[in-house]
Scaffold this motif. Structure first.
Motif, PDB file in Angstrom:
ATOM      1  N   ASP A 194       0.809  -1.118   0.231  1.00 49.09           N
ATOM      2  CA  ASP A 194      -0.068   0.041   0.106  1.00 49.09           C
ATOM      3  C   ASP A 194       0.777   1.162  -0.086  1.00 49.09           C
ATOM      4  O   ASP A 194       0.638   2.406  -0.592  1.00 49.09           O
ATOM      5  CB  ASP A 194      -0.899  -0.047   1.331  1.00 49.09           C
ATOM      6  CG  ASP A 194      -1.941  -1.083   1.327  1.00 49.09           C
ATOM      7  OD1 ASP A 194      -2.291  -1.668   0.152  1.00 49.09           O
ATOM      8  OD2 ASP A 194      -2.417  -1.400   2.221  1.00 49.09           O
ATOM      9  N   CYS A 195       2.054   1.277   0.752  1.00 48.23           N
ATOM     10  CA  CYS A 195       2.771   2.321   0.773  1.00 48.23           C
ATOM     11  C   CYS A 195       3.572   2.722  -0.636  1.00 48.23           C
ATOM     12  O   CYS A 195       3.545   3.774  -0.930  1.00 48.23           O
ATOM     13  CB  CYS A 195       3.931   2.000   2.094  1.00 48.23           C
ATOM     14  SG  CYS A 195       5.226   3.544   2.121  1.00 48.23           S
ATOM     15  N   VAL A 196       4.019   1.661  -1.177  1.00 44.39           N
ATOM     16  CA  VAL A 196       4.409   1.808  -2.493  1.00 44.39           C
ATOM     17  C   VAL A 196       3.389   2.329  -3.801  1.00 44.39           C
ATOM     18  O   VAL A 196       3.652   3.445  -4.155  1.00 44.39           O
ATOM     19  CB  VAL A 196       4.822   0.381  -3.251  1.00 44.39           C
ATOM     20  CG1 VAL A 196       5.473   0.606  -4.804  1.00 44.39           C
ATOM     21  CG2 VAL A 196       6.193   0.066  -2.529  1.00 44.39           C
ATOM     22  N   ALA A 197       2.147   2.091  -3.435  1.00 48.78           N
ATOM     23  CA  ALA A 197       1.028   2.553  -4.403  1.00 48.78           C
ATOM     24  C   ALA A 197       0.807   3.925  -4.061  1.00 48.78           C
ATOM     25  O   ALA A 197       0.581   4.530  -4.933  1.00 48.78           O
ATOM     26  CB  ALA A 197      -0.175   1.732  -3.802  1.00 48.78           C
ATOM     27  N   LYS A 198       0.783   4.349  -2.923  1.00 46.38           N
ATOM     28  CA  LYS A 198       0.508   5.573  -2.353  1.00 46.38           C
ATOM     29  C   LYS A 198       1.950   6.589  -2.673  1.00 46.38           C
ATOM     30  O   LYS A 198       1.619   7.691  -3.476  1.00 46.38           O
ATOM     31  CB  LYS A 198       0.353   5.866  -0.936  1.00 46.38           C
ATOM     32  CG  LYS A 198      -0.992   5.384  -0.704  1.00 46.38           C
ATOM     33  CD  LYS A 198      -1.092   5.199   1.003  1.00 46.38           C
ATOM     34  CE  LYS A 198      -2.363   4.573   1.285  1.00 46.38           C
ATOM     35  NZ  LYS A 198      -2.705   4.432   2.722  1.00 46.38           N
ATOM     36  N   LEU A 199       3.193   6.138  -2.658  1.00 48.35           N
ATOM     37  CA  LEU A 199       4.336   6.893  -2.782  1.00 48.35           C
ATOM     38  C   LEU A 199       4.567   7.133  -4.303  1.00 48.35           C
ATOM     39  O   LEU A 199       4.955   8.079  -4.769  1.00 48.35           O
ATOM     40  CB  LEU A 199       5.637   6.034  -2.370  1.00 48.35           C
ATOM     41  CG  LEU A 199       5.781   6.644  -0.736  1.00 48.35           C
ATOM     42  CD1 LEU A 199       6.828   5.683  -0.238  1.00 48.35           C
ATOM     43  CD2 LEU A 199       5.869   7.946  -0.452  1.00 48.35           C
ATOM     44  N   LYS A 200       4.198   6.150  -5.208  1.00 49.15           N
ATOM     45  CA  LYS A 200       4.377   5.992  -6.669  1.00 49.15           C
ATOM     46  C   LYS A 200       3.582   7.096  -7.439  1.00 49.15           C
ATOM     47  O   LYS A 200       4.159   7.669  -8.243  1.00 49.15           O
ATOM     48  CB  LYS A 200       4.093   4.826  -7.174  1.00 49.15           C
ATOM     49  CG  LYS A 200       4.476   4.572  -8.602  1.00 49.15           C
ATOM     50  CD  LYS A 200       6.058   4.329  -8.784  1.00 49.15           C
ATOM     51  CE  LYS A 200       6.648   4.086 -10.215  1.00 49.15           C
ATOM     52  NZ  LYS A 200       8.225   4.336  -9.981  1.00 49.15           N
ATOM     53  N   LYS A 201       2.352   7.437  -6.741  1.00 48.95           N
ATOM     54  CA  LYS A 201       1.753   8.506  -7.190  1.00 48.95           C
ATOM     55  C   LYS A 201       2.112   9.949  -6.768  1.00 48.95           C
ATOM     56  O   LYS A 201       2.011  10.793  -7.710  1.00 48.95           O
ATOM     57  CB  LYS A 201       0.247   8.493  -6.507  1.00 48.95           C
ATOM     58  CG  LYS A 201      -0.360   7.391  -7.115  1.00 48.95           C
ATOM     59  CD  LYS A 201      -1.872   7.143  -6.468  1.00 48.95           C
ATOM     60  CE  LYS A 201      -2.853   6.088  -6.974  1.00 48.95           C
ATOM     61  NZ  LYS A 201      -3.997   5.979  -6.335  1.00 48.95           N
TER      62      LYS A 201
END
Length: 210
Positions: free
Chosen positions: A66-73
């Protein structure tokens, strides 16, 4: 060569410190900051000039995927390398879908992790050998499933679409203006073609969710 800035997100203190030292002892990378949870990483990383992030999955609070998904944006140019102990297909594919460019096991050791970072910046998608084999096997399985579903007739696909929406045979028969007996016969043909025994298995395979 310009050094690349790296952040680490890892909740295990000893491992986090070991990975930090690993980065600091390299010639091509430098440690910007390490974080013990996703919340801290989400708060700080967008404000830092980060080239790559080593991300654990099993974190307190939000998990690493979830952290990657949010940070990628928030940081589309930052590269993410999952560095974890998990080998199951679900977490592998969810990580890649979230925006991770690579997936390596912690047990690979420091040299392999650094090599994986090198590969990331060379445009590759580094993965541990066992992880790569799982990915290949999964695609092979999907290809096999696709071949099975290609054998379905247009009517059988119509029936599966309705079953996938939760409709029972009587409702399917009414929607398609055919008898329940005909629906049952089609369902049995579907089972035989897909090599399954239940409606759930048929729908899951049809929708590529297995």
């Amino acid at each position: 060569m310009l050094k690349r800035g790296v952040c680490i997100v890892e909740d295990n203190k000893d491992l986090r410190e070991a990975m930090s030292m690993m980065i600091q002892f390299t010639q091509d990378y430098y440690l910007i900051q390490s974080f013990e949870n996703a919340e801290m990483a989400l708060r700080e990383i967008p404000n830092l000039d980060v080239d790559a992030v080593l991300m654990d999955i099993n974190l307190p609070g939000d998990n690493g995927i979830d952290c990657v998904a949010k940070l990628k944006k928030l940081c589309p140019k930052t590269l993410f390398l999952m560095c974890t102990s998990y080998e199951d297909e679900d977490k592998i594919f969810k990580s890649l879908e979230a925006g991770a460019s690579g997936y390596i096991l912690k047990t690979e050791g420091p040299a392999k992790i650094i090599n994986a970072l090198d590969d990331l910046f060379d445009g590759g998608s580094p993965m541990s050998g066992s992880i790569a084999r799982k990915v290949v096997a999964s695609f092979s399985k999907m290809e096999s499933q696709n071949k099975l579903t290609e054998n379905l007739t247009a009517r059988e696909r119509e029936i599966l679409d309705l079953i996938a929406k939760g409709q029972i045979n009587k409702e399917v028969a009414s929607a398609l203006e055919i008898s329940t007996g005909t629906v049952k016969k089609h369902v049995q043909n579907i089972y035989e073609k897909l090599h399954v025994n239940t409606r759930v298995e048929a729908v899951n395979l049809y929708l590529n969710r297995t």
